[in-house]
Scaffold this motif. Sequence first.
Motif, mmCIF file in Angstrom:
data_model
loop_
_atom_site.group_PDB
_atom_site.id
_atom_site.type_symbol
_atom_site.label_atom_id
_atom_site.label_comp_id
_atom_site.label_asym_id
_atom_site.label_seq_id
_atom_site.Cartn_x
_atom_site.Cartn_y
_atom_site.Cartn_z
ATOM 1 N N GLU A 136 72.833 16.807 15.237
ATOM 2 C CA GLU A 136 73.559 16.376 15.703
ATOM 3 C C GLU A 136 75.383 16.687 14.558
ATOM 4 O OE1 GLU A 136 72.974 11.755 15.911
ATOM 5 O OE2 GLU A 136 71.950 12.684 17.795
ATOM 6 N N LEU A 137 74.900 16.826 13.577
ATOM 7 C CA LEU A 137 75.118 16.610 12.572
ATOM 8 C C LEU A 137 75.927 18.389 12.601
ATOM 9 C CD1 LEU A 137 77.081 16.678 9.372
ATOM 10 C CD2 LEU A 137 75.037 17.439 8.509
ATOM 11 N N PHE A 141 80.362 19.269 13.455
ATOM 12 C CA PHE A 141 81.512 19.971 12.942
ATOM 13 C C PHE A 141 81.528 21.315 13.697
ATOM 14 C CE2 PHE A 141 80.521 16.600 9.162
ATOM 15 C CZ PHE A 141 81.245 16.705 8.605
ATOM 16 N N ASN A 142 80.391 21.979 14.411
ATOM 17 C CA ASN A 142 81.081 22.959 15.281
ATOM 18 C C ASN A 142 80.547 23.862 14.136
ATOM 19 O OD1 ASN A 142 81.331 23.921 17.362
ATOM 20 N ND2 ASN A 142 83.277 24.969 16.923
ATOM 21 N N VAL A 143 79.149 23.240 13.201
ATOM 22 C CA VAL A 143 79.122 24.282 13.024
ATOM 23 C C VAL A 143 77.547 25.276 13.086
ATOM 24 C CG1 VAL A 143 80.315 24.141 10.893
ATOM 25 C CG2 VAL A 143 78.563 22.974 10.608
ATOM 26 N N SER A 144 76.914 26.321 12.516
ATOM 27 C CA SER A 144 74.895 26.118 12.428
ATOM 28 C C SER A 144 74.445 25.186 12.280
ATOM 29 C CB SER A 144 74.954 27.694 12.638
ATOM 30 O OG SER A 144 75.689 27.689 11.381
ATOM 31 N N ARG A 145 72.825 24.900 12.534
ATOM 32 C CA ARG A 145 72.368 24.689 11.598
ATOM 33 C C ARG A 145 71.819 25.305 10.584
ATOM 34 N NH1 ARG A 145 68.137 22.237 15.468
ATOM 35 N NH2 ARG A 145 67.002 21.781 13.567
ATOM 36 N N ALA A 329 78.830 10.045 13.886
ATOM 37 C CA ALA A 329 77.944 10.231 15.132
ATOM 38 C C ALA A 329 76.403 10.589 14.582
ATOM 39 C CB ALA A 329 78.299 10.961 15.399
ATOM 40 N N TYR A 330 76.539 11.376 13.574
ATOM 41 C CA TYR A 330 75.189 12.038 12.602
ATOM 42 C C TYR A 330 74.314 11.237 12.422
ATOM 43 C CZ TYR A 330 78.390 13.397 8.534
ATOM 44 O OH TYR A 330 78.697 13.534 7.764
#
Length: 336
Positions: A136-137, A141-145, A329-330
């Motif tokens: 969710e994080l 932020f539309n980034v990778s894990r 939200a995360y």
Amino acid sequence: MKDDQAATGTQRRYAIAEDVLRSNIEAGTLPPGLVLLEGPIADILQTSRAPVQRALQALEAEGLVHRFSGRGFLVGPPGADIEPNRTDIKALGLIVPRHADEALQSRSSWERIYNQVEADVAGCVVFGRYRIIEMELANHFNVSRTVVRDVLTRLRERGLVRKNQSSHWIAGPLTAQTVKDHFALRTMLEPPAIRLGARAVSPARLEALLKRLRAAEEASATGSLRESEAIQTEFIECCVLAAPNERLKDLVRNNLLPVTATDRLLRRLGLPGDPAIITELRLIAELLLRGATESAVSMMETHLEASLNRTIAQMKIVAIVPGPGVTAAYLTPVLD
């Protein structure tokens, strides 16, 4: 966050900011008397305030800028009796060479989102325990894990999050006992650091700090404590982190992160700062300037005890607040 420690090419970020500001001062783009504030400069350079703050301090040491009774720095040497010019720096066309701009923007993805994640976490931990869900994080932020793990790892290094037995990322709760623990460490670390670094403190910087503290003390008499956090940061940098022991300085900085986050959250919730903080710091600075190191160390211990009592008293007030109005939200509340 140690934003200025990420290398950018052959220079660190604060050194690039310093070069940009110096060249614009020397070229006259930033005229004598112009008020320089960290925030607008950071916006132009698209970086955080930390490297800008360090760059301004370096330029102050060179005599290119100086502090005054208001916020920020004035362009020009001290003692020139220059009238403050509050023109918006964004309207002056600050010249940022292409190589400097590219270097400043080459920071990794985790640095770009770290400040926001840190602020989100700090804004909720006083209300309880929250789980941070990696996916969710990442989506938020539309980034990778991978980027998310970098951020969370650095938050863990600073004591703001942890992993539980199920390997879930957990933030909070920030309790009175947690605050007491951090202040116990402050008492063990900061007074000895003042003793160790007393001879290394820059007299010019200490005098500038003292002038700033006196101005803030006068302003606080009218109910204004706008600069309290910035002044406390400068006091730590000048008087505590002068100690010639890098490991000790890292311990002080990391322990202060949750303390600062707590104070910032209390202000955000509408609880007032205490003018006594500024008076206590002013007394310590005066004692150091006079060479009364042991008295300054003793006063620092008194200040920390008083600060702990103030923080605990305000946390008791927060205890009756139902919870944050909005959380990211995360962040998912963990029910005990």
